[in-house]
Design an enzyme around this catalytic site. Structure first.
Site: not given
Ligand code: FAD
Length: 553
Positions: A43, A273, A278, A283, A426, A434
């Site tokens: 982020c 899942t 699993i 995201d 407040y 309010k």
């Molecule tokens: P991620 O944190 O993306 O982690 C997933 C990881 O899995 C990655 O590093 C990837 O390389 C790895 N991966 C994927 N497939 C494989 C595989 N097959 N084998 C091994 N590794 C793998 N959210 C907010 O709420 N507020 C914010 O201000 C905000 N700002 C953001 C700014 C940016 C630039 C970005 C890119 C995202 C932002 N987000 C923000 C979103 C937030 O970062 C994500 O919602 C969060 O990181 C999701 O977590 P995650 O674990 O699902 O995925």
């Protein structure tokens, strides 16, 4: 000993690993991360490009060694999981640097692979060397390296979501002239149009060239030209593609796990899942919308972290349910804060749900104390029960805490009536006796209880065009600065004396003022005198944020 394999080592994966270790000292926890870094601050990436965060190492919250050592984890970075064999409960891992592959067994597998930027097959993209997306530290290095070394003067940011807006601001901060292209008629689609118009105005004031309702058709001249569908050609030195993300579901699909319509991995309330061995979080999964109950994608860091903790507890034997995602989100756009929680009006309208809306424009704190700033708030709720559906806020100060309170209220199942009772902090530098949240409760309760009837900014023009009487109850000096076309000025102080002028007018009589308060008072006077009166919700302030055909006297 339980062996848990985790795919993905950032928000969800690293959090789950650490929590699982705290709950189970003996489990063998193997974490695979495709990239070089784990647990980095994704982020914060736009702010490093903008040099608000000055040092790269500030983004690296944990090192592989540090995290492994503290939580006794078997972390393997630069290792991509390329296949899952559900039958034998193994994953195939490819070492990114050597290309070597091997298998690793698991008792339980946790997927947290995140979401990847959408990159459509736009003609000319392959030849372009100046088109970037932003997700990882290497992406950030590429963008920052380009900005530092190539010294681009102009940039096109494609997509007006959170990342696009943050990057527009940070590129402009680096002295680059930015054009932001968005194919919808508004940026920040989680908020509604009339709220987004405030952001549009601010972006333009800050020097961003905003192009709405147009999209990229092609790149030419190795990316130095962006050709829009309208035919407009944007000359530029660099392009950021930020048109959204899609769940990383390749592994899940290959393994035959169920995925939803928009590609998110389907999970149950325990984040499991369609395979009982699993789990999946973050995201990559489809979540239940907390308000509508419908499946959706909400790629946000808070939910990913929460799911990580819950799933670790469940794996450790303390079964915990995930109750859904509200979509509470916030973004800084230069001097503005834009925040939202719950369902927006577009969603409720599309679902055909009955809803009511109020707009208010309160001050961030007591107006007699220096520095008060006005903000725009919008509340959505059930018109009869007062159940809260969603809230949005745009303003310079105090928006974050109001939306946070409202997000808490929605999750707690509070109704508009309860907002009136909230005792919030407040003192003059912070709020008013309010608080704006209390005020939303008062205004919305009046609507539910029928104390006032309102008409929305988008409907009043048609009413006036069909002969409806609209009275503007502001003072004449205020009206001179702009008013709703066709309105008649009768200042509130004169209304009681001039009621006789209205006796032959069609009913209902419509009333407006600056923000809706004096209009409400006017409706009370009119109703007491036997008229049927309706107030323009949010007054001229909400109306004028959208309409440019303003009547100036
Ligand atoms: P991620 O944190 O993306 O982690 C997933 C990881 O899995 C990655 O590093 C990837 O390389 C790895 N991966 C994927 N497939 C494989 C595989 N097959 N084998 C091994 N590794 C793998 N959210 C907010 O709420 N507020 C914010 O201000 C905000 N700002 C953001 C700014 C940016 C630039 C970005 C890119 C995202 C932002 N987000 C923000 C979103 C937030 O970062 C994500 O919602 C969060 O990181 C999701 O977590 P995650 O674990 O699902 O995925």
């Amino acid at each position: 000993m339980l062996k848990v394999v985790i795919v993905g080592g950032v928000a969800g994966g690293a959090t789950a690993a650490a929590r699982l270790r705290r709950c189970d000292e003996t489990a063998h926890i193997v974490l695979f991360e495709r990239g070089p870094y784990v647990s980095f601050a994704n982020c914060g990436l736009p702010y490093y490009v903008g040099e608000v965060i000055p040092r790269r190492d500030q983004l690296l919250l944990q090192t592989v060694d540090g995290l492994s050592h503290r939580f006794n984890l078997d972390i393997r970075n630069l290792s991509e999981v390329i296949a899952i064999d559900r039958h034998h409960q193994t994953v195939t891992v490819r070492e990114v640097q050597s290309g070597r592959s091997y298998e690793e067994s698991y008792d339980l597998l946790l997927l947290s692979p995140g979401a990847q930027p959408i990159v459509p097959p736009i003609p000319g993209l392959d030849e372009a060397k100046n088109v970037f997306t932003l997700r990882t530290i290497p992406d950030t290095d590429a963008i920052k390296g380009f900005v530092d070394q190539q010294l681009p003067k102009t940039a096109v940011v494609v997509g007006g979501g959170f990342i696009g807006l943050e990057m527009a601001e940070n590129l402009l901060r680096r002295g680059i002239q930015v054009t932001l292209v968005e194919q919808m008629n508004q940026v920040m689609t989680p908020i509604d149009y009339e709220m987004a118009t405030l952001v549009h105005k601010h972006l333009r004031e800050k020097g961003v060239r905003l192009v709405l309702e147009d999209g990229v058709q092609a790149f030419a001249k190795k990316g130095r030209q962006v050709i829009l569908r309208s035919g407009t050609v944007l000359e530029n030195d660099m392009v950021l593609l930020s048109i959204g993300v899609r769940p990383e579901n390749t592994l899940a699909i290959q393994a035959g796990l169920a995925v939803g319509k928009r590609g998110g991995i389907v999970v149950d309330d325990y984040l499991r899942t369609s395979d009982e061995h699993i789990y999946a979080i973050g995201d990559a999964i489809e979540v239940k919308d907390f308000v509508t109950g419908l499946p959706t994608q909400m790629p946000l860091a808070g939910p990913a972290n929460r799911q990580a903790r819950l799933v670790a507890d469940t794996i450790a034997g303390k079964k915990k349910r995930y109750s859904g995602t509200l979509g509470t989100a916030i973004v800084q756009v230069f001097d503005l804060t834009v925040a939202t929680t719950g369902a927006n009006e577009k969603t409720l309208r599309n679902l055909g749900w009955p809803y009511a809306v109020v707009h208010t424009h309160p001050a961030s704190h007591a107006t007699y104390y220096p520095g008060a700033q006005s903000m725009a708030l919008k509340l959505l709720f059930h018109p009869e029960t007062g159940a809260l559906y969603g809230a949005q806020g745009v303003g310079r100060e105090g928006v974050d805490k109001r939306i946070d309170v409202l997000a808490t209220a929605i999750r707690a199942g509070l109704k508009v009536f309860d907002l009136q009772d909230l005792e919030l902090t407040y003192a003059p530098p912070y709020s008013s006796a309010k608080d704006p949240v209390n005020m939303l409760g008062y205004v919305a309760s009046n609507v539910v209880e029928g104390t006032v009837q309102t008409i929305q900014w988008c409907d009043i023009d048609e009413v006036v065009a069909h002969g409806g009487l609209l009275i503007d109850v502001r003072e004449s000096e205020e009206v001179a600065r702009g008013s709703i076309p066709g309105s008649v000025n009768i200042p509130l102080g004169d209304l009681r004396q001039r009621l006789g002028e209205l006796s032959t007018e069609p009913q209902p009589v419509y009333v407006t003022c600056q923000v809706g308060l004096r209009g409400y008072l006017a409706t009370r006077i009119l109703e007491a005198a036997g008229f049927h009166a309706m107030n323009v919700d949010g007054g001229y302030t909400t109306y004028s944020s959208v309409h440019d055909k303003i009547q100036i006297h």
